[in-house]
Scaffold this motif. Structure first.
Motif, PDB file in Angstrom:
ATOM      1  N   ALA A   1       0.726  12.016  -9.245  1.00 22.21           N
ATOM      2  CA  ALA A   1      -0.356  13.008  -9.180  1.00 22.21           C
ATOM      3  C   ALA A   1       0.211  14.421  -9.125  1.00 22.21           C
ATOM      4  N   LEU A   2       1.290  14.603  -8.376  1.00 23.58           N
ATOM      5  CA  LEU A   2       1.940  15.917  -8.336  1.00 23.58           C
ATOM      6  C   LEU A   2       2.487  16.282  -9.709  1.00 23.58           C
ATOM      7  N   LYS A   3       3.070  15.294 -10.384  1.00 22.47           N
ATOM      8  CA  LYS A   3       3.651  15.536 -11.711  1.00 22.47           C
ATOM      9  C   LYS A   3       2.594  15.993 -12.705  1.00 22.47           C
ATOM     10  N   THR A   4       1.394  15.431 -12.607  1.00 24.86           N
ATOM     11  CA  THR A   4       0.339  15.733 -13.584  1.00 24.86           C
ATOM     12  C   THR A   4      -0.630  16.814 -13.105  1.00 24.86           C
ATOM     13  N   LEU A   5      -0.381  17.387 -11.940  1.00 24.62           N
ATOM     14  CA  LEU A   5      -1.264  18.409 -11.381  1.00 24.62           C
ATOM     15  C   LEU A   5      -1.225  19.671 -12.239  1.00 24.62           C
TER      16      LEU A   5
ATOM     17  N   SER B   1       0.822  -1.199   0.000  1.00 22.63           N
ATOM     18  CA  SER B   1       0.000   0.000   0.000  1.00 22.63           C
ATOM     19  C   SER B   1       0.865   1.261   0.000  1.00 22.63           C
ATOM     20  N   SER B   2       1.951   1.238   0.787  1.00 21.80           N
ATOM     21  CA  SER B   2       2.794   2.431   0.862  1.00 21.80           C
ATOM     22  C   SER B   2       3.526   2.677  -0.458  1.00 21.80           C
ATOM     23  N   ASP B   3       3.950   1.605  -1.127  1.00 19.38           N
ATOM     24  CA  ASP B   3       4.613   1.755  -2.426  1.00 19.38           C
ATOM     25  C   ASP B   3       3.712   2.514  -3.394  1.00 19.38           C
ATOM     26  N   ASN B   4       2.521   1.965  -3.591  1.00 21.75           N
ATOM     27  CA  ASN B   4       1.600   2.552  -4.559  1.00 21.75           C
ATOM     28  C   ASN B   4       1.114   3.923  -4.124  1.00 21.75           C
ATOM     29  N   THR B   5       0.922   4.123  -2.831  1.00 23.02           N
ATOM     30  CA  THR B   5       0.468   5.430  -2.350  1.00 23.02           C
ATOM     31  C   THR B   5       1.504   6.506  -2.647  1.00 23.02           C
ATOM     32  N   LEU B   6       2.756   6.230  -2.328  1.00 21.85           N
ATOM     33  CA  LEU B   6       3.810   7.217  -2.582  1.00 21.85           C
ATOM     34  C   LEU B   6       4.024   7.447  -4.066  1.00 21.85           C
ATOM     35  N   LEU B   7       4.024   6.383  -4.832  1.00 21.89           N
ATOM     36  CA  LEU B   7       4.202   6.529  -6.279  1.00 21.89           C
ATOM     37  C   LEU B   7       3.020   7.283  -6.886  1.00 21.89           C
ATOM     38  N   ALA B   8       1.797   6.966  -6.449  1.00 27.68           N
ATOM     39  CA  ALA B   8       0.611   7.679  -6.955  1.00 27.68           C
ATOM     40  C   ALA B   8       0.681   9.159  -6.591  1.00 27.68           C
TER      41      ALA B   8
ATOM     42  N   ILE C   1      -4.773   7.548 -10.548  1.00 28.29           N
ATOM     43  CA  ILE C   1      -3.463   6.911 -10.712  1.00 28.29           C
ATOM     44  C   ILE C   1      -3.325   5.718  -9.765  1.00 28.29           C
ATOM     45  N   LEU C   2      -3.773   5.862  -8.531  1.00 29.43           N
ATOM     46  CA  LEU C   2      -3.676   4.763  -7.566  1.00 29.43           C
ATOM     47  C   LEU C   2      -4.479   3.556  -8.044  1.00 29.43           C
TER      48      LEU C   2
ATOM     49  N   PRO D   1      -9.134  19.141  -4.433  1.00 31.57           N
ATOM     50  CA  PRO D   1      -9.938  18.318  -5.345  1.00 31.57           C
ATOM     51  C   PRO D   1      -9.185  17.856  -6.595  1.00 31.57           C
ATOM     52  N   SER D   2      -8.363  18.709  -7.167  1.00 35.14           N
ATOM     53  CA  SER D   2      -7.622  18.345  -8.365  1.00 35.14           C
ATOM     54  C   SER D   2      -6.580  17.263  -8.066  1.00 35.14           C
ATOM     55  N   LEU D   3      -5.842  17.451  -6.980  1.00 32.29           N
ATOM     56  CA  LEU D   3      -4.841  16.475  -6.562  1.00 32.29           C
ATOM     57  C   LEU D   3      -5.518  15.158  -6.188  1.00 32.29           C
ATOM     58  N   LYS D   4      -6.662  15.252  -5.519  1.00 37.46           N
ATOM     59  CA  LYS D   4      -7.399  14.059  -5.093  1.00 37.46           C
ATOM     60  C   LYS D   4      -7.828  13.221  -6.291  1.00 37.46           C
ATOM     61  N   LYS D   5      -8.373  13.874  -7.310  1.00 36.98           N
ATOM     62  CA  LYS D   5      -8.822  13.138  -8.498  1.00 36.98           C
ATOM     63  C   LYS D   5      -7.639  12.472  -9.195  1.00 36.98           C
ATOM     64  N   ASN D   6      -6.553  13.235  -9.420  1.00 33.77           N
ATOM     65  CA  ASN D   6      -5.342  12.663 -10.042  1.00 33.77           C
ATOM     66  C   ASN D   6      -4.848  11.464  -9.238  1.00 33.77           C
ATOM     67  N   PHE D   7      -4.742  11.658  -7.930  1.00 29.43           N
ATOM     68  CA  PHE D   7      -4.226  10.621  -7.047  1.00 29.43           C
ATOM     69  C   PHE D   7      -5.084   9.355  -7.114  1.00 29.43           C
TER      70      PHE D   7
END
Length: 163
Positions: free
Chosen positions: A16-20, A5-12, A70-71, A61-67
């Motif tokens: 998400a930051l990259k595509t924000l 879970s931590s792997d995918n959470t951090l990578l997501a 991606i997750l 909201p924007s970061l949440k949707k991306n995250f």
């Protein structure tokens, strides 16, 4: 090898930051910096760190949707695809130019012990944490994430267009 879970959470989060599309507020950057500090000081306290991270993400909201998008996509990858998520030595050197060459020489790979996480799984986690700490503790996490060749490769290879 199934990522945790931590792997995918951090990578997501990094992806998400990259595509924000919208910049983070000063408060959001400060909170992400705190998460980077927590990852550095006590990476084993993942559940506590994750709670704070999810709260930060939920408030944008924007970061949440991306995250979330991606997750979901990362969680659907199979084992062969997950191995390809690891950064190459060159991509890792982009984040840690001085540490990487020392670490590469000092890693001793051994067989898997029954009941213990696979080495590759731990390698992904350690890499994700190391890169996340660096990005989150920077003055502009979005810009730092956009500069990472590793995330660019993952975006092009594993995420559907538009993410």
């Amino acid at each position: 090898m199934a990522t945790s879970s931590s792997d995918n959470t951090l990578l997501a989060l990094l992806l998400a930051l990259k595509t924000l599309k919208t910049p983070l507020s000063e408060t959001e950057r400060a909170k992400l910096y705190e998460v980077g500090e927590q990852l550095e000081l006590d990476p084993d306290d993942w559940e506590f760190i994750r709670e704070g991270l999810i709260a930060i993400i939920a408030d944008n909201p924007s970061l949440k949707k991306n995250f979330q998008d991606i997750l979901t996509h990362l969680n659907a990858l199979d084992g062969n695809q997950e191995r390809q998520l690891l950064p190459t030595a060159r991509e890792l050197a982009q984040v840690n130019p001085t540490d990487n060459s020392i670490e590469e020489r000092s890693i001793e790979r051994r067989g898997n012990v029954e009941g213990e996480p696979e080495f590759e799984s731990l390698e992904i986690l350690n890499t994700s944490q190391k890169i996340a700490k660096k990005v989150l503790k920077g003055s502009n996490p979005v810009a730092a994430a956009r500069e990472l060749n590793w995330l660019e490769r993952i975006t092009k290879t594993f995420l559907p267009p538009g993410e």
